[in-house]
Design a protein around this motif. Sequence first.
Motif, PDB file in Angstrom:
ATOM      1  N   ILE A   1       0.843  -1.201   0.000  1.00  0.00           N
ATOM      2  CA  ILE A   1       0.000   0.000   0.000  1.00  0.00           C
ATOM      3  C   ILE A   1       0.875   1.245   0.000  1.00  0.00           C
ATOM      4  O   ILE A   1       2.026   1.217   0.433  1.00  0.00           O
ATOM      5  N   GLY A   2       0.289   2.332  -0.470  1.00  0.00           N
ATOM      6  CA  GLY A   2       0.922   3.640  -0.425  1.00  0.00           C
ATOM      7  C   GLY A   2      -0.067   4.659   0.102  1.00  0.00           C
ATOM      8  O   GLY A   2      -1.271   4.532  -0.121  1.00  0.00           O
ATOM      9  N   TYR A   3       0.435   5.648   0.823  1.00  0.00           N
ATOM     10  CA  TYR A   3      -0.436   6.692   1.365  1.00  0.00           C
ATOM     11  C   TYR A   3       0.400   7.914   1.728  1.00  0.00           C
ATOM     12  O   TYR A   3       1.614   7.845   1.878  1.00  0.00           O
TER      13      TYR A   3
ATOM     14  N   PHE B   1      15.446   0.870  -4.869  1.00  0.00           N
ATOM     15  CA  PHE B   1      14.142   0.225  -4.777  1.00  0.00           C
ATOM     16  C   PHE B   1      13.614  -0.079  -6.173  1.00  0.00           C
ATOM     17  O   PHE B   1      14.145   0.380  -7.178  1.00  0.00           O
ATOM     18  N   ASP B   2      12.531  -0.843  -6.232  1.00  0.00           N
ATOM     19  CA  ASP B   2      11.819  -1.094  -7.475  1.00  0.00           C
ATOM     20  C   ASP B   2      10.718  -0.059  -7.616  1.00  0.00           C
ATOM     21  O   ASP B   2      10.353   0.626  -6.646  1.00  0.00           O
ATOM     22  N   ARG B   3      10.181   0.045  -8.829  1.00  0.00           N
ATOM     23  CA  ARG B   3       9.026   0.922  -9.086  1.00  0.00           C
ATOM     24  C   ARG B   3       7.847   0.050  -9.471  1.00  0.00           C
ATOM     25  O   ARG B   3       8.014  -0.924 -10.202  1.00  0.00           O
ATOM     26  N   ALA B   4       6.652   0.406  -8.981  1.00  0.00           N
ATOM     27  CA  ALA B   4       5.448  -0.356  -9.315  1.00  0.00           C
ATOM     28  C   ALA B   4       4.269   0.590  -9.438  1.00  0.00           C
ATOM     29  O   ALA B   4       4.231   1.637  -8.792  1.00  0.00           O
ATOM     30  N   GLY B   5       3.307   0.213 -10.259  1.00  0.00           N
ATOM     31  CA  GLY B   5       2.077   0.979 -10.405  1.00  0.00           C
ATOM     32  C   GLY B   5       1.066   0.581  -9.338  1.00  0.00           C
ATOM     33  O   GLY B   5       0.881  -0.605  -9.048  1.00  0.00           O
TER      34      GLY B   5
ATOM     35  N   GLU C   1      -0.838  -9.144 -11.727  1.00  0.00           N
ATOM     36  CA  GLU C   1      -0.838  -8.193 -10.615  1.00  0.00           C
ATOM     37  C   GLU C   1      -1.938  -7.161 -10.815  1.00  0.00           C
ATOM     38  O   GLU C   1      -2.415  -6.947 -11.924  1.00  0.00           O
ATOM     39  N   TRP C   2      -2.333  -6.552  -9.715  1.00  0.00           N
ATOM     40  CA  TRP C   2      -3.277  -5.448  -9.726  1.00  0.00           C
ATOM     41  C   TRP C   2      -2.422  -4.185  -9.687  1.00  0.00           C
ATOM     42  O   TRP C   2      -1.679  -3.967  -8.725  1.00  0.00           O
ATOM     43  N   THR C   3      -2.508  -3.356 -10.704  1.00  0.00           N
ATOM     44  CA  THR C   3      -1.665  -2.166 -10.803  1.00  0.00           C
ATOM     45  C   THR C   3      -2.510  -0.951 -11.119  1.00  0.00           C
ATOM     46  O   THR C   3      -3.715  -1.046 -11.320  1.00  0.00           O
ATOM     47  N   GLY C   4      -1.862   0.194 -11.175  1.00  0.00           N
ATOM     48  CA  GLY C   4      -2.527   1.439 -11.530  1.00  0.00           C
ATOM     49  C   GLY C   4      -1.528   2.430 -12.069  1.00  0.00           C
ATOM     50  O   GLY C   4      -0.362   2.097 -12.305  1.00  0.00           O
ATOM     51  N   LYS C   5      -1.962   3.662 -12.221  1.00  0.00           N
ATOM     52  CA  LYS C   5      -1.140   4.710 -12.837  1.00  0.00           C
ATOM     53  C   LYS C   5      -0.218   5.432 -11.864  1.00  0.00           C
ATOM     54  O   LYS C   5       0.676   6.147 -12.279  1.00  0.00           O
ATOM     55  N   SER C   6      -0.443   5.269 -10.581  1.00  0.00           N
ATOM     56  CA  SER C   6       0.387   5.956  -9.586  1.00  0.00           C
ATOM     57  C   SER C   6       1.636   5.121  -9.303  1.00  0.00           C
ATOM     58  O   SER C   6       1.550   4.017  -8.780  1.00  0.00           O
ATOM     59  N   VAL C   7       2.802   5.652  -9.665  1.00  0.00           N
ATOM     60  CA  VAL C   7       4.055   4.912  -9.515  1.00  0.00           C
ATOM     61  C   VAL C   7       4.679   5.228  -8.157  1.00  0.00           C
ATOM     62  O   VAL C   7       4.855   6.391  -7.794  1.00  0.00           O
ATOM     63  N   MET C   8       4.993   4.162  -7.418  1.00  0.00           N
ATOM     64  CA  MET C   8       5.591   4.294  -6.092  1.00  0.00           C
ATOM     65  C   MET C   8       6.689   3.253  -5.929  1.00  0.00           C
ATOM     66  O   MET C   8       6.834   2.352  -6.744  1.00  0.00           O
ATOM     67  N   CYS C   9       7.444   3.380  -4.851  1.00  0.00           N
ATOM     68  CA  CYS C   9       8.578   2.498  -4.593  1.00  0.00           C
ATOM     69  C   CYS C   9       8.141   1.229  -3.863  1.00  0.00           C
ATOM     70  O   CYS C   9       7.290   1.273  -2.980  1.00  0.00           O
ATOM     71  N   THR C  10       8.776   0.104  -4.238  1.00  0.00           N
ATOM     72  CA  THR C  10       8.577  -1.171  -3.555  1.00  0.00           C
ATOM     73  C   THR C  10       9.920  -1.887  -3.478  1.00  0.00           C
ATOM     74  O   THR C  10      10.925  -1.390  -3.971  1.00  0.00           O
ATOM     75  N   ARG C  11       9.910  -3.070  -2.901  1.00  0.00           N
ATOM     76  CA  ARG C  11      11.052  -3.979  -2.955  1.00  0.00           C
ATOM     77  C   ARG C  11      10.526  -5.388  -2.798  1.00  0.00           C
ATOM     78  O   ARG C  11       9.365  -5.584  -2.449  1.00  0.00           O
ATOM     79  N   ASN C  12      11.361  -6.370  -3.028  1.00  0.00           N
ATOM     80  CA  ASN C  12      10.904  -7.765  -3.037  1.00  0.00           C
ATOM     81  C   ASN C  12      10.604  -8.327  -1.658  1.00  0.00           C
ATOM     82  O   ASN C  12       9.828  -9.250  -1.530  1.00  0.00           O
TER      83      ASN C  12
END
Length: 147
Positions: A43-45, A116-120, A89-100
Amino acid sequence: MTRISPTILRLCLLAACLVAGASPAFADLRMCNTTGSRVGVAIGYRDAQGWTTEGWWNLSPRGCETLLRGTLAARFYYVHAVDYDKGGEWTGKSVMCTRNKEFTIRGIEDCLARGFDRAGFFEVDTGEQKSWTIQLTDTTGNAPQRP
């Protein structure tokens, strides 16, 4: 008219308070996985300190998890989820940082440069409610994108 002793009245009031206190009001961000697959969720917020992304919660098929406890601090939350069993995966247009592996990352800028990785992420509008449950489905509108 029957007179109730002060001691019995106090005990009744104490019991009523204990019963009322036994069922607290919940104010959380929850995720329910309505699919038949095991799913990983990030999640992102945005809070008072800025953007944060967190992960991974592992949701069993048709299971629910509390992602954030307490009254929601934001109106919009962002979700990225991975289907462990079927792929996609469930993705979207908002790009945020993740990691494995498990993570809490402050900031959404320069993900790759910071290691970090980038994910939608897709947006969830809670309408400024104090609590919210997100239903993750595999039907149109919230289905994972298959490779």
